[in-house]
Enzyme design. Sequence first.
Site, PDB file in Angstrom:
ATOM      1  CG  ASP A 188       2.628  -5.123   3.075  1.00  0.00           C
ATOM      2  OD1 ASP A 188       2.891  -3.951   2.704  1.00  0.00           O
ATOM      3  OD2 ASP A 188       1.595  -5.363   3.804  1.00  0.00           O
TER       4      ASP A 188
ATOM      5  CG  ASN B  30       8.112   1.947   1.801  1.00  0.00           C
ATOM      6  OD1 ASN B  30       7.801   3.150   1.540  1.00  0.00           O
ATOM      7  ND2 ASN B  30       6.811   1.218   1.827  1.00  0.00           N
TER       8      ASN B  30
ATOM      9  CG  ASP C  34       6.998  -9.179  11.471  1.00  0.00           C
ATOM     10  OD1 ASP C  34       7.130  -7.952  11.472  1.00  0.00           O
ATOM     11  OD2 ASP C  34       6.383  -9.659  12.565  1.00  0.00           O
TER      12      ASP C  34
ATOM     13  CE1 TYR D   9       6.889   6.910  11.361  1.00  0.00           C
ATOM     14  CE2 TYR D   9       7.658   9.362  11.347  1.00  0.00           C
ATOM     15  CZ  TYR D   9       7.023   8.213  10.945  1.00  0.00           C
ATOM     16  OH  TYR D   9       6.934   7.941   9.573  1.00  0.00           O
TER      17      TYR D   9
ATOM     18  CB  SER E 147      -0.873   0.072   1.255  1.00  0.00           C
ATOM     19  OG  SER E 147      -0.236   0.067   2.496  1.00  0.00           O
TER      20      SER E 147
END
Length: 255
Positions: A40, A93, A66, A159, A19
């Site tokens: 993904d 990414n 994962d 983050y 996505s």
Amino acid sequence: MALSRSVRGLTALITGAGSGMGRATAEVFAREGANVAVTDLSADAAWQTADALQRDGLPAEAWALDVADPQAIETVVQAAVARFGGLDILVNNAGISAFAAVDSPTYDQVWDRAFAVLLTAHQRLVRSALPHLRASKHPRIVNIASTEALGATARDSPYAAAKAGVTGLTRALAVELGKEGITVNCICPGPILTGMTAEVPEADRQAFANRRTALRRYGDPEEVAHMTLSLCLPSASYITGAVIPVDGGLMARNA
């Protein structure tokens, strides 16, 4: 010296490609003729991306991955190499949102998960891919960080710290691997229209874009993907250690 601006025939492994920016990157690379290993956390999302590319006659395969699982990384990298006969490009990414106030009771949990997915996974993927990148004529690594690595927001210290780590890892690996001709660069996306930002009301997104960005809008995932592609071209052989905002002018704007 004639330097190619084509990735045709090269193989790219892209994490988080089910996505958002990852899927856009897979689509851009495939359209430019690269073999694409789509990975993904969601097997369904990965297969949907790969299936769409295959229906267009483009070379793509999908694997569930994962990135917080070291063994899964090794397994998927080896499978992608076996499928396409090598590996030339790694795009780190895959990402998650990781917000918590520093005095939150869940802070340590959020911190640990942020670093596992957003930073530790990057170095593990690089290390797993490295033998194959060393065999490539045009080895490229692109790490996706965030403008949160360059200027933070309240409650996002897990983050922001992890993403700042990505910029440091990028520079350090660029220096370490430069003598082998392996380039390592980092993209810092700003406000992009992805699943992570979809929950923000449109009016709030527009108000933020008007207030903070020079272009007065959110970016499209494909706009980030094209910068990733540019860094992976054979002709981009003298760009390494770069940290590049793709942010609509967010970091440039003072007022």
